[in-house]
Design a protein around this motif. Sequence first.
Motif, PDB file in Angstrom:
ATOM      1  N   LEU A   1       9.529  -0.383  11.171  1.00 17.72           N
ATOM      2  CA  LEU A   1       9.909   0.583  10.150  1.00 17.72           C
ATOM      3  C   LEU A   1       9.617   2.003  10.616  1.00 17.72           C
ATOM      4  N   SER A   2      10.258   2.942   9.955  1.00 17.11           N
ATOM      5  CA  SER A   2      10.040   4.366  10.232  1.00 17.11           C
ATOM      6  C   SER A   2      10.287   5.144   8.951  1.00 17.11           C
ATOM      7  N   GLN A   3      10.188   6.448   9.021  1.00 17.72           N
ATOM      8  CA  GLN A   3      10.441   7.275   7.855  1.00 17.72           C
ATOM      9  C   GLN A   3      11.901   7.224   7.428  1.00 17.72           C
ATOM     10  N   ALA A   4      12.789   6.794   8.329  1.00 17.15           N
ATOM     11  CA  ALA A   4      14.207   6.696   7.999  1.00 17.15           C
ATOM     12  C   ALA A   4      14.566   5.376   7.329  1.00 17.15           C
ATOM     13  N   THR A   5      13.627   4.431   7.264  1.00 17.94           N
ATOM     14  CA  THR A   5      13.896   3.131   6.648  1.00 17.94           C
ATOM     15  C   THR A   5      14.162   3.298   5.156  1.00 17.94           C
ATOM     16  N   THR A   6      15.181   2.601   4.664  1.00 17.62           N
ATOM     17  CA  THR A   6      15.513   2.625   3.240  1.00 17.62           C
ATOM     18  C   THR A   6      15.046   1.325   2.585  1.00 17.62           C
ATOM     19  N   PRO A   7      14.905   1.311   1.251  1.00 17.45           N
ATOM     20  CA  PRO A   7      14.537   0.047   0.581  1.00 17.45           C
ATOM     21  C   PRO A   7      15.497  -1.091   0.893  1.00 17.45           C
TER      22      PRO A   7
ATOM     23  N   LYS B   1       7.338   6.344   0.383  1.00 20.01           N
ATOM     24  CA  LYS B   1       6.736   5.650  -0.760  1.00 20.01           C
ATOM     25  C   LYS B   1       7.762   4.808  -1.519  1.00 20.01           C
ATOM     26  N   SER B   2       9.039   5.222  -1.530  1.00 20.88           N
ATOM     27  CA  SER B   2      10.061   4.431  -2.215  1.00 20.88           C
ATOM     28  C   SER B   2      10.248   3.068  -1.564  1.00 20.88           C
ATOM     29  N   VAL B   3      10.110   3.005  -0.241  1.00 16.85           N
ATOM     30  CA  VAL B   3      10.207   1.739   0.480  1.00 16.85           C
ATOM     31  C   VAL B   3       9.020   0.845   0.119  1.00 16.85           C
ATOM     32  N   GLN B   4       7.838   1.438   0.050  1.00 18.11           N
ATOM     33  CA  GLN B   4       6.651   0.674  -0.308  1.00 18.11           C
ATOM     34  C   GLN B   4       6.732   0.178  -1.754  1.00 18.11           C
ATOM     35  N   ARG B   5       7.320   0.989  -2.642  1.00 18.06           N
ATOM     36  CA  ARG B   5       7.487   0.546  -4.031  1.00 18.06           C
ATOM     37  C   ARG B   5       8.442  -0.631  -4.120  1.00 18.06           C
TER      38      ARG B   5
ATOM     39  N   ALA C   1       1.498  -7.227   8.233  1.00 24.11           N
ATOM     40  CA  ALA C   1       1.871  -5.810   8.316  1.00 24.11           C
ATOM     41  C   ALA C   1       1.012  -5.134   9.372  1.00 24.11           C
ATOM     42  N   VAL C   2       1.651  -4.581  10.378  1.00 27.35           N
ATOM     43  CA  VAL C   2       0.945  -3.890  11.455  1.00 27.35           C
ATOM     44  C   VAL C   2       1.028  -2.386  11.197  1.00 27.35           C
ATOM     45  N   CYS C   3      -0.125  -1.754  10.998  1.00 22.86           N
ATOM     46  CA  CYS C   3      -0.195  -0.310  10.774  1.00 22.86           C
ATOM     47  C   CYS C   3      -0.450   0.380  12.099  1.00 22.86           C
TER      48      CYS C   3
ATOM     49  N   ALA D   1      -4.705   2.079   7.423  1.00 24.99           N
ATOM     50  CA  ALA D   1      -3.760   1.653   6.392  1.00 24.99           C
ATOM     51  C   ALA D   1      -3.777   2.580   5.187  1.00 24.99           C
ATOM     52  N   GLY D   2      -4.406   3.743   5.320  1.00 29.00           N
ATOM     53  CA  GLY D   2      -4.553   4.637   4.181  1.00 29.00           C
ATOM     54  C   GLY D   2      -3.241   5.192   3.664  1.00 29.00           C
ATOM     55  N   HIS D   3      -2.193   5.193   4.498  1.00 26.38           N
ATOM     56  CA  HIS D   3      -0.902   5.701   4.060  1.00 26.38           C
ATOM     57  C   HIS D   3      -0.079   4.649   3.329  1.00 26.38           C
ATOM     58  N   VAL D   4      -0.604   3.457   3.209  1.00 24.64           N
ATOM     59  CA  VAL D   4       0.008   2.430   2.364  1.00 24.64           C
ATOM     60  C   VAL D   4      -0.549   2.610   0.959  1.00 24.64           C
ATOM     61  N   THR D   5       0.308   2.620  -0.047  1.00 25.52           N
ATOM     62  CA  THR D   5      -0.143   2.890  -1.411  1.00 25.52           C
ATOM     63  C   THR D   5      -1.181   1.865  -1.854  1.00 25.52           C
ATOM     64  N   SER D   6      -2.098   2.307  -2.704  1.00 25.22           N
ATOM     65  CA  SER D   6      -3.192   1.452  -3.144  1.00 25.22           C
ATOM     66  C   SER D   6      -2.724   0.164  -3.813  1.00 25.22           C
TER      67      SER D   6
END
Length: 356
Positions: free
Chosen positions: A74-80, A170-174, A202-204, A209-214
């Motif tokens: 994944l990257s910042q360009a990844t969409t849901p 964050k939209s992808v993580q949601r 999940a490999v960070c 892993a702090g950038h993964v939402t709580s």
Amino acid sequence: MSTSLAGQLPSLLAEVSGMSAPREVLHGLITSVVSGTHLVVDAPHADSPALTALRNLVRTLVPTPLGALATTTLSQATTPASLLDSLLVSHGKDAGEVPPDVAAPASLPVVTSGLQLPASSSPGTGGKASALSSAPTSPAGGYFPPLMATDELRRVAPVWMVVGLDMTHKSVQRALLKTLSYGRFSLGGTVYTLPANFVMVAVCTGADAGHVTSPLRDYFLTRVSLGASARIECPYPSAKARSFPYTAGDLVEMRMELARVYLHPDVLAYMKALVYALRQDPCVAEGITARAVPALSMAARVSALLKDRLFVTPADIQIVIGPVLAHRISLTSWSSSDATVLDLLEDHVSAIDPPV
């Protein structure tokens, strides 16, 4: 000598030709596979060969045909939508790699917090899949369209390795959080259901892993770290030379053994006392949710099983409390600048006397 297969598992894996991995990573993967849960691997210094070896290690741990492994970076360009599409594999993928002696049963027992649920239950619904699947749905609901037939050519992979989850928007993580919560997702007008005991690794690749939402971190049972000097070696040989340390039937047996591991009320009270103390600690900002005790219970049961015991001891809880809780907790400004979550956990473990 170990009498249970799970007790023999670490030594069996050590005998697989050409395979080596840090003990923490190996036990984290074993815990996820046996319990059918998710794992975070911190690998900020991992190069491409190390990630390839980690993927092969995951393949080795999950016997085919259960081991149809989906992998994505994944990257910042990844969409849901692209994230969810990467969960799907074609029917028959890896079919040429299936040894004849590892045919999978029709379904696996679903293990959650030491209880065995019907195999039809979805892991994302806490065993309430029947109510969810039978409830009417509407496009106005905001997530699922009306139910349609599942795609006959594609299905959700039972094991998914995703690299760079901490780098996504964050939209992808949601979207991933909703999928894990409901146990299914809609893509292209088709509803796909996560298989029983769906395992995500999940490999960070960032600092942690702090950038993964709580809320999403809370869905991962344990977290392990692949240090800069750690090496993983796990070649992926040809189909004829490939060997598995256990079969799909053995995995069923291990999961049924896990459901029988006993947790004494005194040990459970000790576990709850640790969680309560952490929840009341002014240095803890968030992370001690309702999932904390079930997660500790599950990991402690696997720890006991790997030591060839059918009962949990306080030592099992002390071993797993770091990997289970550290990635969930965020510290407040009240904490010392040089204090870490692991230091905090160690202080609480030292302060509370375990049952005798």
